[in-house]
Motif scaffolding. Structure first.
Motif, PDB file in Angstrom:
ATOM      1  N   ALA A 198      20.406  12.850 -11.272  1.00 52.22           N
ATOM      2  CA  ALA A 198      20.797  12.519 -12.650  1.00 52.22           C
ATOM      3  C   ALA A 198      21.921  13.431 -13.159  1.00 52.22           C
ATOM      4  CB  ALA A 198      19.580  12.544 -13.567  1.00 52.22           C
ATOM      5  N   ALA A 200      24.017  15.038 -11.445  1.00 48.66           N
ATOM      6  CA  ALA A 200      25.214  14.845 -10.617  1.00 48.66           C
ATOM      7  C   ALA A 200      26.028  13.639 -11.065  1.00 48.66           C
ATOM      8  CB  ALA A 200      24.803  14.694  -9.147  1.00 48.66           C
ATOM      9  N   LEU A 201      25.384  12.717 -11.797  1.00 50.81           N
ATOM     10  CA  LEU A 201      26.108  11.546 -12.304  1.00 50.81           C
ATOM     11  C   LEU A 201      26.979  11.876 -13.509  1.00 50.81           C
ATOM     12  CD1 LEU A 201      23.162   8.975 -12.125  1.00 50.81           C
ATOM     13  CD2 LEU A 201      25.308   8.784 -10.850  1.00 50.81           C
ATOM     14  N   TYR A 202      26.759  13.030 -14.102  1.00 52.33           N
ATOM     15  CA  TYR A 202      27.393  13.338 -15.391  1.00 52.33           C
ATOM     16  C   TYR A 202      28.141  14.672 -15.364  1.00 52.33           C
ATOM     17  CZ  TYR A 202      24.806   9.454 -17.412  1.00 52.33           C
ATOM     18  OH  TYR A 202      24.332   8.203 -17.714  1.00 52.33           O
ATOM     19  N   ARG A 203      29.003  14.842 -14.395  1.00 48.48           N
ATOM     20  CA  ARG A 203      29.757  16.102 -14.361  1.00 48.48           C
ATOM     21  C   ARG A 203      31.131  15.942 -15.029  1.00 48.48           C
ATOM     22  NH1 ARG A 203      26.384  18.895 -11.045  1.00 48.48           N
ATOM     23  NH2 ARG A 203      25.904  17.961  -9.035  1.00 48.48           N
ATOM     24  N   VAL A 211      32.943  13.153 -22.479  1.00 47.47           N
ATOM     25  CA  VAL A 211      32.486  14.485 -22.868  1.00 47.47           C
ATOM     26  C   VAL A 211      31.099  14.405 -23.506  1.00 47.47           C
ATOM     27  CG1 VAL A 211      32.932  16.396 -24.447  1.00 47.47           C
ATOM     28  CG2 VAL A 211      34.807  15.427 -23.110  1.00 47.47           C
ATOM     29  N   LEU A 212      30.890  13.394 -24.340  1.00 45.09           N
ATOM     30  CA  LEU A 212      29.586  13.234 -24.995  1.00 45.09           C
ATOM     31  C   LEU A 212      28.474  13.040 -23.965  1.00 45.09           C
ATOM     32  CD1 LEU A 212      30.010  10.860 -28.063  1.00 45.09           C
ATOM     33  CD2 LEU A 212      28.980  13.128 -28.044  1.00 45.09           C
ATOM     34  N   PHE A 213      28.731  12.152 -23.015  1.00 43.45           N
ATOM     35  CA  PHE A 213      27.746  11.903 -21.967  1.00 43.45           C
ATOM     36  C   PHE A 213      27.427  13.195 -21.213  1.00 43.45           C
ATOM     37  CE2 PHE A 213      28.742   7.202 -21.796  1.00 43.45           C
ATOM     38  CZ  PHE A 213      27.433   6.754 -21.826  1.00 43.45           C
ATOM     39  N   ALA A 216      25.594  15.767 -23.294  1.00 44.36           N
ATOM     40  CA  ALA A 216      24.190  15.403 -23.564  1.00 44.36           C
ATOM     41  C   ALA A 216      23.334  15.706 -22.339  1.00 44.36           C
ATOM     42  CB  ALA A 216      24.095  13.924 -23.938  1.00 44.36           C
ATOM     43  N   LEU A 217      23.836  15.341 -21.182  1.00 45.07           N
ATOM     44  CA  LEU A 217      23.031  15.523 -19.974  1.00 45.07           C
ATOM     45  C   LEU A 217      22.912  17.000 -19.602  1.00 45.07           C
ATOM     46  CD1 LEU A 217      22.231  15.354 -16.861  1.00 45.07           C
ATOM     47  CD2 LEU A 217      21.551  13.407 -18.233  1.00 45.07           C
ATOM     48  N   THR A 219      23.169  19.532 -21.602  1.00 49.32           N
ATOM     49  CA  THR A 219      22.329  20.190 -22.595  1.00 49.32           C
ATOM     50  C   THR A 219      20.858  19.958 -22.266  1.00 49.32           C
ATOM     51  OG1 THR A 219      24.015  19.901 -24.286  1.00 49.32           O
ATOM     52  CG2 THR A 219      21.803  20.342 -25.059  1.00 49.32           C
ATOM     53  N   ALA A 220      20.538  18.734 -21.902  1.00 48.19           N
ATOM     54  CA  ALA A 220      19.148  18.432 -21.531  1.00 48.19           C
ATOM     55  C   ALA A 220      18.745  19.267 -20.325  1.00 48.19           C
ATOM     56  CB  ALA A 220      19.004  16.943 -21.223  1.00 48.19           C
TER      57      ALA A 220
ATOM     58  N   LEU B 416      24.011   8.801 -28.204  1.00 54.79           N
ATOM     59  CA  LEU B 416      23.901   9.761 -27.116  1.00 54.79           C
ATOM     60  C   LEU B 416      23.497  11.135 -27.604  1.00 54.79           C
ATOM     61  CD1 LEU B 416      27.168   8.725 -25.265  1.00 54.79           C
ATOM     62  CD2 LEU B 416      24.832   7.964 -24.810  1.00 54.79           C
ATOM     63  N   SER B 417      22.294  11.550 -27.247  1.00 55.47           N
ATOM     64  CA  SER B 417      21.874  12.934 -27.459  1.00 55.47           C
ATOM     65  C   SER B 417      21.205  13.385 -26.177  1.00 55.47           C
ATOM     66  CB  SER B 417      20.895  13.041 -28.631  1.00 55.47           C
ATOM     67  OG  SER B 417      19.603  12.587 -28.245  1.00 55.47           O
ATOM     68  N   SER B 418      20.887  14.668 -26.089  1.00 51.75           N
ATOM     69  CA  SER B 418      20.207  15.153 -24.884  1.00 51.75           C
ATOM     70  C   SER B 418      18.909  14.376 -24.688  1.00 51.75           C
ATOM     71  CB  SER B 418      19.945  16.656 -25.000  1.00 51.75           C
ATOM     72  OG  SER B 418      19.160  16.959 -26.131  1.00 51.75           O
ATOM     73  N   LEU B 421      19.626  10.326 -23.862  1.00 50.58           N
ATOM     74  CA  LEU B 421      20.187  10.083 -22.538  1.00 50.58           C
ATOM     75  C   LEU B 421      19.119  10.336 -21.470  1.00 50.58           C
ATOM     76  CD1 LEU B 421      22.582   9.171 -20.925  1.00 50.58           C
ATOM     77  CD2 LEU B 421      23.486  11.495 -20.970  1.00 50.58           C
ATOM     78  N   VAL B 425      17.836   7.651 -18.648  1.00 54.19           N
ATOM     79  CA  VAL B 425      17.784   7.965 -17.224  1.00 54.19           C
ATOM     80  C   VAL B 425      16.344   7.792 -16.711  1.00 54.19           C
ATOM     81  CG1 VAL B 425      17.970   9.925 -15.652  1.00 54.19           C
ATOM     82  CG2 VAL B 425      19.816   9.457 -17.255  1.00 54.19           C
ATOM     83  N   ASP B 456      31.758  10.946  -9.832  1.00 56.79           N
ATOM     84  CA  ASP B 456      30.376  11.431  -9.771  1.00 56.79           C
ATOM     85  C   ASP B 456      29.448  10.325  -9.291  1.00 56.79           C
ATOM     86  OD1 ASP B 456      31.340  13.776 -10.886  1.00 56.79           O
ATOM     87  OD2 ASP B 456      30.846  13.156 -12.938  1.00 56.79           O
ATOM     88  N   THR B 457      29.599   9.159  -9.888  1.00 54.80           N
ATOM     89  CA  THR B 457      28.738   8.038  -9.519  1.00 54.80           C
ATOM     90  C   THR B 457      28.994   7.637  -8.069  1.00 54.80           C
ATOM     91  OG1 THR B 457      28.682   7.303 -11.796  1.00 54.80           O
ATOM     92  CG2 THR B 457      28.091   5.669 -10.127  1.00 54.80           C
ATOM     93  N   VAL B 460      27.162  10.133  -5.886  1.00 59.15           N
ATOM     94  CA  VAL B 460      25.707   9.988  -5.872  1.00 59.15           C
ATOM     95  C   VAL B 460      25.309   8.722  -5.115  1.00 59.15           C
ATOM     96  CG1 VAL B 460      23.628   9.722  -7.282  1.00 59.15           C
ATOM     97  CG2 VAL B 460      25.411  11.315  -7.990  1.00 59.15           C
ATOM     98  N   TYR B 472      18.734   3.417  -8.756  1.00 62.27           N
ATOM     99  CA  TYR B 472      18.556   4.493  -9.743  1.00 62.27           C
ATOM    100  C   TYR B 472      19.919   5.029 -10.163  1.00 62.27           C
ATOM    101  CZ  TYR B 472      17.352   8.942 -11.895  1.00 62.27           C
ATOM    102  OH  TYR B 472      17.256   9.992 -12.779  1.00 62.27           O
TER     103      TYR B 472
END
Lengths: 409, 483
Positions: A198, A200-203, A211-213, A216-217, A219-220, B416-418, B421, B425, B456-457, B460, B472
């Motif tokens: 997950a 790795a999909l959002y670098r 940037v938002l995506f 968010a990831l 930060t999580a 979109l927030s932590s 998102l 996922v 990135d995608t 993966v 996934y």
């Protein structure tokens, strides 16, 4: 200056002076001391969504104008929890009364701004962006986070808890906000493979939302790591949920319990936001508002008790706000329509209890609405400058009347 | 599908680079080959890189339209759409007649049952466009379930927006005004001549039709008078009035069962104007004076220039781009107003605008959570995910019939927030973890992601070992959260 992304990638934080410090996630104290805010103090902002009726919260029971304006939903003087010979609390707020008696509640009266709007969304904008002109594009807590409290992007410096979306007041260019609905669900499901895939999909996501995506990831992900490593910080008193003090069936209490847990276990937490909605009481206000204030009262009292039990009471100040108060005269549906000024509560051991500001007149009205006596930005200035030690003028774009509602440091 | 068919190395990708083929000037693209299939492109990484737009091809354009004017598609549906000319395809979609769900919900008086039923319909109906508009109007002329639960009001409102959501705005606004869920939500059923309630009056103008700054506080108060005296009554399937159900002498369960039975019998609640409770005096409202009632109030709103502009802006934000230009709004609003507020004309104007098909608007919208789960159901051909969709909605920030405020749902970046998102996922994990057969992921990369993926995608996907892992990656990817 490193971008947040570089910072997260390297795990190292460079201060403005160029000194390299160890990975900030392992050193909450470092985050606590960055960028001019040198303290371990925490601000908790409690939003009462929908426009809470201030007159039935802090009741001017001795003013005959009150009973006249509220013939059916007014609180009878003998039911009011009296704070002085003029005003008192809604009868459900017994916990707040106890905190008041302990000198830990400041009530700022008549809080509002010039030329108030009666639209929820405009009024929200005013309070969220600290801008009555509604031109600002970044939330006031977000500006505070990005420029002062957390310019280094610690994922837990700003937390929105018990809610899925980032609150507008925390949203700002450069502000990193951990939004955590519940600690249990804040993880990647599916095991190690997903924990790797997950993020790795959002670098370096392309496009206008990239940037938002990515933020968010990451930060999580960083927040999860911090939560998982909580035991390494050995807080002075380990956090054990005092579930009995919070009660059940109270979403705000659950959010504030999570807030207490974060504050106790994560020294980097600086600003937290929680919200309870439903205060738009156009009808059946008497029963509906009392139920909501009951939740607030139980949740805030439990939160303060919990912090105290963990020896953290001196570190935390909680303030409430709502986008507006309500019309002085009740409407025909046992409710009240949109109004203007209302009281703000500032609660905690560091607070010098009492009333602040002038109570607004119930007779000299503006289209049936109270005229404010204190600008809401005076409250913001106090919590930014006097509590967090920040530069309030930089966040608020000016200076406002002093509100000395904190004990001397 | 063999593992090799998705494999590409960084070196290969760069080796096949085609500079500036699409998207922003100076954009660097790298192609990759899926074996036995057309090439896919890896878009340049990071904020500086734009997605490589496939909107210059008929297939790319068809997919773009199906995602936005509908929700999603199977491979066969995309093949069929791509074989039509774009104007023909727009015409086909926008002319679709609303399709009522074949079966009623398990319960008509429980909003979760209604939501689950609606998800299934969004994922299965062949008339996707009217369903898209049902979701649009649910966000704009919104209501929540709280004051309506145990009554079939939410169920009725859902059907109403499907039936009228592609017709004319006047009929829709009037029907929404007399809709029981709306009347409860914004307290219209409480408003009387003696004590007009301003809640609906304000939001009708501010949020639903005109926008802030296009009415006065006086209009709010006068509007409340014009709209006073509406009450909810009950009629049977033939339209004959029935007494409202009583709850005296019943347990709550008996009372709720009675409401459910009434709904199943075809009885329906509706709003009516009660002259005795209505303010029949003269009012001044939006520049008109006279004995204004609900019909005249809606007509006064429709006479304002701001109305078409407001609705066109909302529709553009939903269908075209997060920040439509003033010029585009003016053009679309002009066609909408010129058609007598025909909603199909409004949408056709949007879908046939140059902006809609411009490279800059490729992946310029974030799928809402409802949109995301329905697209997932359609991509996988698994319409039985409705229960999971209802459960997962809260974490993603969207519970149908429980909007955060009367302004409806946030949009685009605000989704979109932590936390949200993470919930998205994790929904992808729930889906691929169910077992059962999954379609070929290489074809899905081509059809669902237009073969346009970021580095990135791509990485993966390359590193994934199984069909479930590839699905996934696809469902969790930023590409699939965009449209």
């Amino acid at each position: 200056m490193l971008s947040r992304r570089d910072f997260l990638a390297s795990g190292l934080a460079a201060t403005a002076a160029g000194v390299i410090v160890p990975p900030v996630l392992a050193k909450g104290v470092v985050a606590a001391a960055n960028d001019g805010v040198h303290s371990d103090r925490v601000l908790v902002v409690l939003q009462l969504g929908g426009g809470n009726d201030g007159l039935n919260t802090v009741i001017p029971y001795a003013d005959p104008g009150y009973g006249n304006a509220r013939p059916t939903i007014g609180i009878k003087p003998d039911k009011v929890l009296r704070l002085d010979d003029r005003a008192g609390l809604n009868p459900v707020m017994t916990g707040m009364q106890a905190l008041w008696n302990a000198g830990q509640v400041a009530i700022v009266q008549g809080v509002g701004y010039d030329n108030p709007t009666y639209s929820h969304f405009e009024a929200l904008h005013v309070w969220e962006y600290a801008d009555p002109q509604r031109r600002a594009v970044d939330g006031w807590l977000g500006r505070l986070l990005a420029k002062q409290v957390d310019s280094q992007g610690h994922p837990l410096a700003g937390c929105a808890l018990g809610q899925p979306n980032t609150p507008a007041e925390m949203r700002a260019q450069g502000a990193t906000v951990s939004v955590i609905e519940s600690a249990q669900s804040y993880r990647f499901q599916g095991g190690t493979g997903r924990e790797v895939a997950a993020p790795a999909l959002y670098r370096r996501t392309p496009g206008i939302y990239g940037v938002l995506f990515d933020q968010a990831l990451s930060t999580a992900q960083e927040g999860m790591k911090a939560l998982a490593d909580a035991s390494k910080y050995t807080p002075s008193v380990p956090y054990t949920a005092e579930s009995t003090v919070y009660g059940s069936k109270n979403d705000l209490a659950a959010a504030l319990q999570l807030t207490a847990q974060m504050i106790v276990t994560q020294p980097s937490v600086k600003i937290c936001h929680v919200v309870l909605g439903g205060f738009d009481t156009h009808q059946q206000e008497d029963t509906r508002q009392q139920a909501l204030l009951g939740y607030v009262d139980a949740a805030v009292s439990a939160f303060m008790k919990d912090l105290d039990a963990h020896g953290q009471g001196d570190r935390v100040v909680l303030m409430t706000w709502s986008e507006f108060g309500r019309r002085v005269n009740e409407n025909g549906s046992r409710g009240t329509d949109h109004g203007s000024a209302a009281p703000v509560f500032v609660v905690g051991k560091p607070v010098k209890g009492g009333f602040y500001g002038e109570p607004p007149s119930l007779t000299s009205l503006d289209m049936g609405n109270l005229k404010h006596t204190t600008d809401f930005r005076s409250v913001y200035q106090t919590v930014i400058r006097d509590w967090l030690g920040g530069d309030a003028a930089a966040v608020l774009g000016g200076s406002f009347a002093e509100l000395p509602l904190l004990k001397a440091a | 599908m063999s593992t090799a068919s998705l494999r590409l190395s960084r070196r290969q990708a760069l080796g096949l680079a085609v500079g500036g083929a699409a998207g922003a000037a100076g954009l660097r693209l790298a192609s990759l080959h899926l074996s036995g299939s057309p090439s896919a492109s890896v878009s340049a990484a990071g904020a500086a890189g734009a997605w490589a737009s496939p909107l210059g091809t008929s297939r790319g354009l068809a997919a773009h339209l199906l995602r936005r004017a509908g929700f999603g598609y199977t491979d066969a549906e995309l093949d069929a759409a791509a074989s039509m000319s774009y104007p023909e395809l727009v015409d086909r979609m926008v002319s679709q007649a609303p399709q009522a769900p074949a079966q009623p919900p398990r319960m008509r008086t429980d909003y979760r049952a209604v939501s689950s039923w609606w998800y299934t319909h969004m994922a299965t109906t062949t008339a996707q466009f009217p369903e898209r508009m049902t979701l649009f109007w649910h966000g704009l002329l919104t209501s929540d379930f709280r004051k309506s639960n145990r009554f079939p009001y939410i169920y009725q409102q859902n059907q109403l927006y499907r039936r009228l959501g592609t017709g004319d705005l006047r009929s829709l606004l009037l029907a929404a005004t007399y809709d029981p869920a709306m009347m409860r939500y914004l307290d219209l059923d409480q408003s009387t001549a003696r004590a007009p309630n301003e809640n609906f009056s304000r939001e009708l103008m501010e949020l639903f039709t005109l926008g802030v700054g296009n009415f006065s506080e006086q209009d709010v108060r006068e509007g409340a008078r014009a709209l006073s005296g509406l009450r909810i009554v009950l009629v049977d399937a033939q339209g004959q009035s029935l007494p409202l159900p009583r709850r005296q002498g019943m347990t709550p369960q008996q009372y709720y069962a009675q409401l459910e039975q009434l709904a199943q019998s075809g009885a329906a609640f509706k709003g009516v104007l009660t002259p005795r409770l209505h303010d029949g005096g003269s009012k001044s409202y939006l520049g008109r004076t006279g004995n204004i009632g609900p019909e005249q109030a809606v007509d006064a709103i429709l006479a304002q220039d701001a109305c078409a502009v407001h609705i066109a802006t909302k529709a553009l934000e939903h269908l075209c781009s997060a920040n439509p230009s003033n010029d585009l709004v003016t053009r679309v609003a002009g066609q909408f107003r010129g058609s007598g507020y025909d909603i199909r004309t409004l949408v056709r104007a949007i879908l046939t605008s140059d902006e809609f098909t411009a490279a800059a608007n490729y992946r310029s919208l974030v799928r809402s959570p409802a949109d995301y789960v329905v697209a997932t159901m359609r991509a996988l051909g698994q319409p039985d995910l409705a229960a999971q969709a209802v459960t997962a909605g809260a974490g993603m920030g969207q519970v149908l019939y429980d909007p955060p405020t009367v302004a409806g749902w946030p949009s685009n970046g605000a989704w979109l927030s932590s936390s949200t998102l993470l919930a998205r996922v994790n929904f992808a994990q729930t889906v691929v973890n169910r077992g059962g057969s999954l379609p070929d992921p290489a074809t899905a990369v081509r059809n669902q992601l237009d073969g346009v993926v970021g580095p990135d995608t791509a990485a993966v996907l390359n590193g994934s070992q199984s069909t479930a892992d590839r699905w996934y990656a696809l469902l969790a990817s930023p590409e699939f959260h965009l449209k």
